[in-house]
Structures are given as structure tokens and as C-alpha cells.
Design a protein around this motif. Structure first.
Motif, PDB file in Angstrom:
ATOM      1  N   LEU A 129       2.941 -10.866  -7.947  1.00  9.34           N
ATOM      2  CA  LEU A 129       2.511 -12.253  -8.114  1.00  9.34           C
ATOM      3  C   LEU A 129       2.767 -12.780  -9.523  1.00  9.34           C
ATOM      4  CD1 LEU A 129      -0.853 -12.188  -6.139  1.00  9.34           C
ATOM      5  CD2 LEU A 129       1.321 -13.200  -5.425  1.00  9.34           C
ATOM      6  N   GLY A 130       3.204 -11.910 -10.427  1.00  7.21           N
ATOM      7  CA  GLY A 130       3.474 -12.328 -11.793  1.00  7.21           C
ATOM      8  C   GLY A 130       2.224 -12.478 -12.637  1.00  7.21           C
ATOM      9  N   LYS A 131       1.130 -11.925 -12.182  1.00  9.12           N
ATOM     10  CA  LYS A 131      -0.122 -12.013 -12.944  1.00  9.12           C
ATOM     11  C   LYS A 131      -0.138 -11.038 -14.111  1.00  9.12           C
ATOM     12  CE  LYS A 131      -2.963 -13.844  -9.257  1.00  9.12           C
ATOM     13  NZ  LYS A 131      -4.204 -13.719  -8.506  1.00  9.12           N
ATOM     14  N   ALA A 145       0.827  -1.208   0.000  1.00  7.16           N
ATOM     15  CA  ALA A 145       0.000   0.000   0.000  1.00  7.16           C
ATOM     16  C   ALA A 145       0.863   1.260   0.000  1.00  7.16           C
ATOM     17  CB  ALA A 145      -0.933  -0.003   1.200  1.00  7.16           C
ATOM     18  N   SER A 146       1.924   1.256   0.788  1.00  7.53           N
ATOM     19  CA  SER A 146       2.813   2.410   0.850  1.00  7.53           C
ATOM     20  C   SER A 146       3.547   2.602  -0.477  1.00  7.53           C
ATOM     21  CB  SER A 146       3.809   2.233   1.994  1.00  7.53           C
ATOM     22  OG  SER A 146       4.720   3.302   2.038  1.00  7.53           O
ATOM     23  N   LEU A 147       4.019   1.511  -1.053  1.00  8.97           N
ATOM     24  CA  LEU A 147       4.702   1.591  -2.342  1.00  8.97           C
ATOM     25  C   LEU A 147       3.747   2.109  -3.409  1.00  8.97           C
ATOM     26  CD1 LEU A 147       7.133   1.078  -4.190  1.00  8.97           C
ATOM     27  CD2 LEU A 147       6.377  -1.301  -4.387  1.00  8.97           C
ATOM     28  N   ALA A 148       2.548   1.594  -3.411  1.00 11.32           N
ATOM     29  CA  ALA A 148       1.548   2.023  -4.386  1.00 11.32           C
ATOM     30  C   ALA A 148       1.264   3.517  -4.235  1.00 11.32           C
ATOM     31  CB  ALA A 148       0.271   1.211  -4.209  1.00 11.32           C
ATOM     32  N   PHE A 149       1.111   3.973  -3.017  1.00 14.91           N
ATOM     33  CA  PHE A 149       0.843   5.389  -2.767  1.00 14.91           C
ATOM     34  C   PHE A 149       1.992   6.244  -3.279  1.00 14.91           C
ATOM     35  CE2 PHE A 149       1.169   9.201  -0.159  1.00 14.91           C
ATOM     36  CZ  PHE A 149      -0.091   9.758  -0.342  1.00 14.91           C
ATOM     37  N   ASP A 150       3.233   5.840  -2.975  1.00 18.83           N
ATOM     38  CA  ASP A 150       4.413   6.598  -3.398  1.00 18.83           C
ATOM     39  C   ASP A 150       4.534   6.658  -4.919  1.00 18.83           C
ATOM     40  OD1 ASP A 150       5.048   7.014  -0.755  1.00 18.83           O
ATOM     41  OD2 ASP A 150       6.632   5.496  -0.697  1.00 18.83           O
ATOM     42  N   CYS A 151       4.052   5.624  -5.604  1.00 13.09           N
ATOM     43  CA  CYS A 151       4.154   5.547  -7.067  1.00 13.09           C
ATOM     44  C   CYS A 151       2.929   6.109  -7.775  1.00 13.09           C
ATOM     45  CB  CYS A 151       4.322   4.094  -7.505  1.00 13.09           C
ATOM     46  SG  CYS A 151       5.816   3.306  -6.921  1.00 13.09           S
ATOM     47  N   GLY A 152       1.845   6.272  -7.049  1.00  6.65           N
ATOM     48  CA  GLY A 152       0.605   6.689  -7.686  1.00  6.65           C
ATOM     49  C   GLY A 152      -0.024   5.575  -8.504  1.00  6.65           C
ATOM     50  N   ILE A 153       0.218   4.339  -8.076  1.00  6.36           N
ATOM     51  CA  ILE A 153      -0.289   3.145  -8.743  1.00  6.36           C
ATOM     52  C   ILE A 153      -1.246   2.453  -7.777  1.00  6.36           C
ATOM     53  CG2 ILE A 153       0.385   0.884  -9.681  1.00  6.36           C
ATOM     54  CD1 ILE A 153       3.175   2.061 -10.190  1.00  6.36           C
ATOM     55  N   PRO A 154      -2.341   1.890  -8.264  1.00  6.33           N
ATOM     56  CA  PRO A 154      -3.235   1.153  -7.353  1.00  6.33           C
ATOM     57  C   PRO A 154      -2.495  -0.002  -6.666  1.00  6.33           C
ATOM     58  CG  PRO A 154      -4.274   1.470  -9.497  1.00  6.33           C
ATOM     59  CD  PRO A 154      -2.850   1.911  -9.638  1.00  6.33           C
ATOM     60  N   SER A 172      -3.587  -2.775  -5.821  1.00  4.68           N
ATOM     61  CA  SER A 172      -3.927  -4.056  -6.452  1.00  4.68           C
ATOM     62  C   SER A 172      -3.001  -4.344  -7.635  1.00  4.68           C
ATOM     63  CB  SER A 172      -5.384  -4.066  -6.911  1.00  4.68           C
ATOM     64  OG  SER A 172      -5.619  -3.019  -7.841  1.00  4.68           O
ATOM     65  N   GLN A 173      -2.548  -3.293  -8.313  1.00  5.35           N
ATOM     66  CA  GLN A 173      -1.621  -3.465  -9.438  1.00  5.35           C
ATOM     67  C   GLN A 173      -0.247  -3.904  -8.924  1.00  5.35           C
ATOM     68  OE1 GLN A 173      -2.427  -3.675 -12.434  1.00  5.35           O
ATOM     69  NE2 GLN A 173      -0.641  -3.304 -13.682  1.00  5.35           N
TER      70      GLN A 173
END
Length: 57
Positions: free
Chosen positions: A31-33, A13-22, A24-25
Motif C-alpha cells: 500500500l506504500g505506507k 499471507a503465503s508470501l509473508a509466511f515464505d519470507c518470515g515477515i508479518p 501486515s508488513q
């Protein structure tokens, strides 16, 4: 990417926030999905304070 993130004690969640990426992404990338988009690679690398090539397999 997951190993680097965990070694720096950063949550998805913190990484996503820092990147502006969801968050879930971030989860799907770890997971390699899905493949990491070239536009996301520099954002994630910057947030993790690593070289983008360090995130490539």
C-alpha cells in the motif's frame, strides 16, 4: 510487488509466511505506507522468484 505477487497467484499471507515477515508488513509495503527494508527485499524477491531489482519502482 503487488502485480508480481498477483500474477503468480500468491496471497499476502503465503508470501509473508515464505519470507518470515508479518503479513501486515507485506500489506503496508504494497500500500506504500512503509518502505521495504533492504533486509526484506532479497527475501521477498526470492519468495516471488524474481530479481530484487524487479521489485524496485
Amino acid at each position: 510487488m503487488r502485480e508480481i505477487r498477483l500474477s503468480k497467484d500468491i496471497t499476502q499471507a503465503s508470501l509473508a509466511f515464505d519470507c518470515g515477515i508479518p503479513d501486515s508488513q507485506i500489506n503496508r509495503i504494497e500500500l506504500g505506507k512503509v518502505n521495504c527494508s533492504l533486509s526484506y527485499l532479497p527475501l521477498i524477491a526470492q519468495a516471488l522468484n524474481v530479481n530484487p531489482k524487479d521489485l524496485l519502482p
